[in-house]
Design a protein around this motif. Structure first.
Motif, PDB file in Angstrom:
ATOM      1  N   ALA A 225      38.884 -55.214  43.794  1.00  0.00           N
ATOM      2  CA  ALA A 225      38.738 -55.616  42.403  1.00  0.00           C
ATOM      3  C   ALA A 225      37.837 -56.835  42.225  1.00  0.00           C
ATOM      4  N   GLN A 266      41.477 -48.390  35.966  1.00  0.00           N
ATOM      5  CA  GLN A 266      42.739 -49.105  36.136  1.00  0.00           C
ATOM      6  C   GLN A 266      43.846 -48.094  36.389  1.00  0.00           C
ATOM      7  N   GLU A 275      44.206 -53.343  38.336  1.00  0.00           N
ATOM      8  CA  GLU A 275      43.004 -52.943  39.035  1.00  0.00           C
ATOM      9  C   GLU A 275      43.329 -52.844  40.521  1.00  0.00           C
TER      10      GLU A 275
END
Length: 376
Positions: A225, A266, A275
């Motif tokens: 992420a 997501q 995430e």
């Protein structure tokens, strides 16, 4: 009476199809990698059709597209060849892979369409891509899973007997992994190519763009992420910027198409989501510079993003027209990104515009060892 009954059934089918593809129907199923998305088998490319198609592309390109197998590195668990293609003459190397999950089939069609365009088109954008970069593409990473229409592959013994053990190839690049022959073959090829950038194509379940009733047609994601627990610490934050710039560039290229609704990838349900920060994923291993069995002794690494298109083929469903739209958005996104990388336009993007890509409020990060709250 019979004609009236037939007409009534047809009318019901029309309404059912319209409702199932609407944004309102999409709201009922949360997003996530390869969940309960549905798309039709119509218009998807199977393994033999891919091989035939690649040969036609190679022939029509008059040598610009080179098609080959990874047999020198290994075959699949069931003994099939993994096909790849190379096109371009530039110093920048860009890796494109599709259908690492066998039930995520429209991604293969998108890569085939891209190779066809790069092999035949003489427009200015294609010329710049081919002059400044070399594309290495694997249209179908998981042939066995594709033919079985399952997410994973199935391990076999040396005599070719099934061990009834499924392996997710997208989690098999790790120090304790490489259980499947496919994984080692592609990893060895990646270590030889040493690409500068990578794009990985997937499908996901149905969801809606935050704050709207629009069904998400594509989510843009990074397996580690951005601004999360891992990525800012790699290459002094270089990949944290580059992956966001790559994503924003694709978002800008696609957001104004009427049938495309793009957001950030997501997972989770509810009004806030997570995430992913999965170090065990294939493109995560690329960014981390995995050196398994000293196959990558220099610790080569490259930034990578992924596309998640709605739907998969496990349960039938969306129809040929929808398939065409979804396949084309992947093709257009890939072509735009290749152009942006080849021309250096991607690096001119403000990485903080990542926040402009629609997303649900961030609750934290889903990691290999559990959830990490966003404030940590």
């Amino acid at each position: 009476m019979k004609k009236q009954w037939v007409a009534l059934v047809a009318l019901c089918l029309i309404f059912a199809t319209a409702f199932s593809s609407s944004a309102f129907a999409a709201e009922t199923i949360p997003g996530g990698p390869s969940t309960n998305g549905k798309l039709s088998y119509e218009s998807v490319i199977d393994y033999e059709e891919m091989i035939e198609g690649l040969k036609k592309i190679e022939h029509a390109s008059k040598g610009k597209v080179e098609v080959f197998t990874l047999d020198e590195y290994g075959k699949t668990e069931q003994g099939r060849s993994i096909y790849a293609a190379k096109v371009g003459e530039g110093p920048m190397k860009i890796w494109v892979q599709a259908q690492i999950h066998g039930d995520e089939k429209l991604t293969t069609g998108a890569v085939m369409e891209l190779l066809k365009a790069l092999g035949k088109s003489g427009n200015k954008e294609v010329k710049q891509i081919l002059e400044n970069s070399t594309i290495y593409a694997i249209p179908m990473y998981n042939p066995d899973g594709s033919l079985m229409n399952i997410r994973q592959t199935v391990l076999h013994d040396e005599e070719g007997n099934s061990l009834n053990r499924r392996i997710d190839l997208n989690r098999d690049w790790s120090e304790n992994g490489f259980a499947a022959k496919e994984s080692l073959a592609v990893y060895k090829f990646w270590a030889d190519v040493k690409p500068d950038y990578a794009v990985d194509l997937h499908h996901q379940g149905f969801k809606t763009v935050y704050g709207t009733n629009y069904s998400t047609s594509m989510s843009l994601g990074v397996s580690l992420a951005p601004n999360g627990p891992t990525l800012p610490g790699i290459k002094d934050g270089l990949y944290n910027d580059l992956t966001r710039q790559m994503s924003v560039y694709v978002y800008d290229a696609l957001k104004d198409y009427g049938h495309m609704h793009i957001d950030r990838y997501q997972v989770g349900g509810g009004d806030s989501k997570y995430e992913i920060d999965i170090r065990g994923g294939v493109v995560s291993a690329m960014m981390l510079g995995l050196n398994y069995n000293n196959i990558n002794p220099t610790g080569h690494s490259n930034p990578a993003i992924f596309f998640e298109t709605k739907g998969n083929t496990r349960d039938g469903g969306l129809g040929q027209k929808s398939n065409g739209h979804l396949e084309r958005q992947n093709y257009l996104g890939l072509k735009a990104l290749l152009y942006g990388l080849a021309t250096g336009e991607v690096q001119q993007v403000d990485p903080d515009r990542w926040e402009e890509i629609p997303a649900y409020p961030l609750a934290g990060y889903q990691t290999d060892s559990g959830i990490v709250p966003v404030n940590q």
